[in-house]
Structures are given as C-alpha cells and as structure tokens.
Design an enzyme around this catalytic site. Structure first.
Site, short mmCIF file in Angstrom:
data_model
loop_
_atom_site.label_atom_id
_atom_site.label_comp_id
_atom_site.label_asym_id
_atom_site.label_seq_id
_atom_site.Cartn_x
_atom_site.Cartn_y
_atom_site.Cartn_z
CG LEU A 45 -2.26 -0.62 1.21
CD1 LEU A 45 -2.94 -0.48 2.57
CD2 LEU A 45 -3.14 -0.03 0.13
CG ASP A 46 0.63 4.21 -3.10
OD1 ASP A 46 1.52 3.44 -3.51
OD2 ASP A 46 -0.24 4.70 -3.85
#
Length: 304
Positions: A45-46
């Site tokens: 996930l960013d």
C-alpha cells in the site's frame, strides 16, 4: 551461520494501515511485536494509503502469491484540476486545468476503465526498470519509461461527486495502480486529476473492518496479538483442498509426489492437508499431488 532470531510462528495478521507509514514498516513492527522469525506482506500500500495490509508470518509467507492474485477493493477520491508527479496529493503539481467534468461525463468514461485494460504504472512506483525501482529513478529526476501492462478491473463505481472531486470504488486484480486510474481518468475527461484519499477495503479474504489498528501493535500483549492470527490456509480459500493419505503426507513432506483422496482437474494447483494440518501446495496428477511448496508442520500449527 546462526539461525535467524525469532519464533517459528505462522499465520496471517490483518492490519488496518494508517496513512503516513510504509508497508515495510508495518511488517517490521508486526514481526518485532510477535518476535517472529519470518514475515512478509501480500500487496504494498502507498505510504499515504490506508486499509488492509495482510502480514504473513512464518509458513504463511508461502501462501502470499495466492493473496497477491486475489481481487482487491479500493475506495478512493480523485481531485480534479491538477496532475502531480506522484499522481496523488503528496507530489508536486505538473499541470493544472480549469475544466471540470459533470457527473454524467464521469459515468460515460467509466466503462473504458473496466474489464481487461492496459495501464501504465505511475512514475513513482515499485516497478523495476533495468534493475532499478521506478520511484528511485523518479526521485533522481529521471523520467522512467514504463511499459503498459494488463490489469483486470472487475468494477469501477462512482460513489459520489461534486464540482471538484469524485469518489469511486474499484475492484481489481493484481498489479493495479489506483493512482494511474485517477491520472488516466483526468486526462480522458480533459480536466486532469490525482488521488486525494485511498483506502483498501478488502483484499481476497481479508477485510479492513477486521484489521488490527497499527497503534495497538506495540501497546497490546503478545498473547493478544497472537490470538488474532488467522491460520495460513485462510489464504487458500480459492483453491481445491485434498486430503493426503498418511503415506502420501510423508512422501510430500520429503518433496515427492504423494497419494491424496478426492479429485481435481489434472495439473490444477491445489492445497493438501492431513489430520495435523496443511501439508503443501502442489499440482494434482491423478491420485497424487506433486508438491511445489511444502509446509513445515510445526511452524504451520504454531499459531494455534
């Protein structure tokens, strides 16, 4: 060389990742809190994104590819009027536009972003370019040439819209970049766009609502965290499960084809269990399974 420090603990811990921290840092915190010898995650996930980060411990790391291949759901908001270096709000603005799409214009554009699409990953992504990560090249001022890659988009739904932004839900397969969807939607609509908020609601069998809040990982007792581990076979729900005979299980654990009961398609990827738990992931070959990943039983049952 000495053994890696840590316990032989296996299973999945679902974390509800907050914004402002990397996926790698979450894995490191979980590994430290549970004193686990081995840990990994199923799908980055960013840093600015929130939601499901499924952390695999011990033998569960051998099932990561099953979750990586599973469908995932994202809830995200796109702000119209600007394109950024990172395709989200953390980047520098590259271009601006005064144009704004109507709700109907957005709805008309969505079918072009569903089904099998071709997507160019963001410049700031973990995609490798001749051995280097694209985001490392981008930070050094280079403009990496990234090839378009196929992405399966199960659905892309408009949830809400106002003059300057729109909120969407997307269900997609592996390798999808929500930031690229925002960028390409903005370009197609002639108004430019970038992601303002991004949350992964679920990933395969794992749901954000069931996740452990990150700030509880180092506040709670180790027993509390361990009680929230899910067994490694949770990741194998989409595969057929076959039972090994006692002799078949012994052979499989030694890396050889072993006899199983039940049936599947010839060559199908299945998982095998016996009375003591998961034995392997392998290919069905008409009464036997050729193992591809064998589970170390002691590590595999240690979560219980």
């Amino acid at each position: 060389m000495g053994r890696k420090k840590g316990r032989d603990i296996s299973g999945w811990l679902v974390v509800d990742k907050p914004a402002g921290i990397t996926s790698t840092a979450v894995v490191a915190k979980v590994r430290w809190a549970l004193d686990a010898r081995k840990a990994g995650h199923a799908g980055t996930l960013d840093p600015d994104a929130t939601g499901v980060l499924a952390v695999a411990l011990g033998e569960a790391t051998k099932t990561v590819s099953s979750i990586t291949d599973a469908l995932k759901c994202y809830d995200f908001t796109v702000t119209w009027g600007a394109e950024t270096t990172t395709d989200d709000a953390s980047g520098e603005v590259l271009r601006r536009s005064d144009a704004r799409p109507t709700r109907d214009q957005v709805l008309v554009a969505l079918p072009g972003f569903t089904g099998e699409i071709m997507q160019v990953p963001p410049a700031y992504s973990a995609v490798k370019v001749e051995g280097d990560r694209a985001y490392d090249l981008a930070r050094e001022g280079e403009t990496p040439e990234l090839a378009a890659r196929p992405l399966w988009v199960e659905s892309l739904t408009l949830l809400d819209a106002d003059a300057d932004s729109a909120r969407f839900e997307m269900v997609c397969g592996k390798g999808g970049y929500v930031r690229a969807i925002a960028r390409d939607l903005g370009r197609q609509l002639g108004c430019l766009g970038h992601v303002a908020h991004l949350r992964r609601s679920w990933s395969g069998p794992f749901d954000a609502d069931d996740g452990v809040a990150f700030d509880r990982i180092d506040r709670e007792a180790q027993d509390w965290l361990q009680a929230r581990l899910l067994p490694l076979e949770v990741a194998l729900q989409d595969m057929s499960m076959l039972r090994a005979t006692p002799e078949g299980a012994r052979r499989i654990r030694n890396g050889n084809p072993g006899e199983v009961t039940g049936s599947a398609e010839w060559g199908e990827l299945v998982w095998v269990a016996d009375a003591r738990g998961p034995v392997c992931i392998g290919r069905y070959q008409g009464g036997t399974v050729q193992p591809e990943r064998v589970f170390n039983l002691q590590a595999a049952i240690d979560h219980g």
